[in-house]
Design a protein around this motif. Structure first.
Motif, PDB file in Angstrom:
ATOM      1  N   LEU A  14       0.839  -1.190   0.000  1.00 28.28           N
ATOM      2  CA  LEU A  14       0.000   0.000   0.000  1.00 28.28           C
ATOM      3  C   LEU A  14       0.875   1.242   0.000  1.00 28.28           C
ATOM      4  O   LEU A  14       1.833   1.328   0.774  1.00 28.28           O
ATOM      5  CB  LEU A  14      -0.902   0.021   1.233  1.00 28.28           C
ATOM      6  CG  LEU A  14      -1.966  -1.057   1.302  1.00 28.28           C
ATOM      7  CD1 LEU A  14      -2.683  -0.995   2.641  1.00 28.28           C
ATOM      8  CD2 LEU A  14      -2.954  -0.908   0.158  1.00 28.28           C
ATOM      9  N   VAL A  37      -0.689  -0.721  -4.641  1.00 26.97           N
ATOM     10  CA  VAL A  37      -2.005  -0.103  -4.727  1.00 26.97           C
ATOM     11  C   VAL A  37      -1.955   1.141  -3.849  1.00 26.97           C
ATOM     12  O   VAL A  37      -1.475   1.099  -2.719  1.00 26.97           O
ATOM     13  CB  VAL A  37      -3.130  -1.043  -4.235  1.00 26.97           C
ATOM     14  CG1 VAL A  37      -4.485  -0.354  -4.304  1.00 26.97           C
ATOM     15  CG2 VAL A  37      -3.143  -2.334  -5.042  1.00 26.97           C
ATOM     16  N   PHE A  39      -3.818   4.432  -1.885  1.00 23.19           N
ATOM     17  CA  PHE A  39      -5.046   4.898  -1.254  1.00 23.19           C
ATOM     18  C   PHE A  39      -4.809   6.323  -0.798  1.00 23.19           C
ATOM     19  O   PHE A  39      -3.673   6.783  -0.710  1.00 23.19           O
ATOM     20  CB  PHE A  39      -5.460   3.998  -0.082  1.00 23.19           C
ATOM     21  CG  PHE A  39      -4.518   4.060   1.087  1.00 23.19           C
ATOM     22  CD1 PHE A  39      -4.833   4.810   2.211  1.00 23.19           C
ATOM     23  CD2 PHE A  39      -3.309   3.380   1.070  1.00 23.19           C
ATOM     24  CE1 PHE A  39      -3.961   4.871   3.296  1.00 23.19           C
ATOM     25  CE2 PHE A  39      -2.434   3.435   2.137  1.00 23.19           C
ATOM     26  CZ  PHE A  39      -2.767   4.190   3.260  1.00 23.19           C
ATOM     27  N   LEU A  51      -9.233   3.554  -4.462  1.00 27.24           N
ATOM     28  CA  LEU A  51      -7.926   2.953  -4.696  1.00 27.24           C
ATOM     29  C   LEU A  51      -7.420   3.380  -6.066  1.00 27.24           C
ATOM     30  O   LEU A  51      -8.206   3.616  -6.984  1.00 27.24           O
ATOM     31  CB  LEU A  51      -8.021   1.428  -4.644  1.00 27.24           C
ATOM     32  CG  LEU A  51      -8.575   0.831  -3.351  1.00 27.24           C
ATOM     33  CD1 LEU A  51      -8.729  -0.674  -3.495  1.00 27.24           C
ATOM     34  CD2 LEU A  51      -7.685   1.179  -2.167  1.00 27.24           C
ATOM     35  N   ALA A  65      -6.208  -5.011  -1.260  1.00 23.89           N
ATOM     36  CA  ALA A  65      -6.280  -3.639  -0.735  1.00 23.89           C
ATOM     37  C   ALA A  65      -7.721  -3.285  -0.391  1.00 23.89           C
ATOM     38  O   ALA A  65      -7.990  -2.685   0.662  1.00 23.89           O
ATOM     39  CB  ALA A  65      -5.715  -2.656  -1.749  1.00 23.89           C
TER      40      ALA A  65
END
Length: 164
Positions: A14, A37, A39, A51, A65
């Motif tokens: 992330l 990914v 965020f 996302l 995610a």
């Protein structure tokens, strides 16, 4: 930019870009794009998780995610890889326009906040909103977006720079 690293086998890294895109953020951290990914922890939208996948993110990483970041009943959307998030862009731009108005002495800062609150029914004015999120963060978003897009609408107001 933050990261939650994991080994290649876990399938998820992330990242939290500020004014950047997911690919650039993951690359700068040395993370594999297939597991990355992004965020937006900067200005979260209640009840919704947005996302951003990199150009090479695997579907399994996006699913992981979504599972990790969503709560029961929250909507999850995946957007294309692009500098910033819609909420980052909109809030930073609104704050920047208000700063330009103050800089040009068209209106006093308090009057700008009152006018926007009354005219647009915002819960708080744009300058109060900028102060809430922090002048440094707003500048970081604007500077990153301006550097990446070249769009003059993201050029930070001199008044905003001086008032941080």
């Amino acid at each position: 930019m933050t990261e939650t690293p994991c080994s290649e086998g876990c399938g998820l890294n992330l990242v939290a870009p500020v004014g950047c895109d997911a690919t650039e953020t993951a690359t700068s951290l040395g993370l594999p794009l297939g597991n990355a990914v992004a965020f937006d922890p900067v200005i979260p939208t209640p009840g919704e998780v947005t996302l951003m996948a990199t150009i090479a993110t695997r579907p399994k990483a996006v699913a992981a995610a979504a599972k990790a970041l969503s709560t029961e009943g929250s909507a999850v959307s995946v957007i294309e890889d692009s500098p910033g998030y819609a909420v980052q862009r909109v809030i930073a731009t609104i704050v920047n326009i208000a700063c330009e108005i103050a800089q040009q002495r068209i209106a006093a800062p308090g009057d700008i906040d009152i006018a926007v609150g009354l005219g647009l029914n915002y819960p708080q004015g744009p300058l109060a909103l900028g102060n809430h999120h922090g002048p440094t963060l707003i500048l970081e978003i604007l500077d990153a977006l301006h550097a990446r897009t070249g769009d003059p609408s993201y050029r930070a107001s001199l008044w905003r720079r001086a008032s941080r």
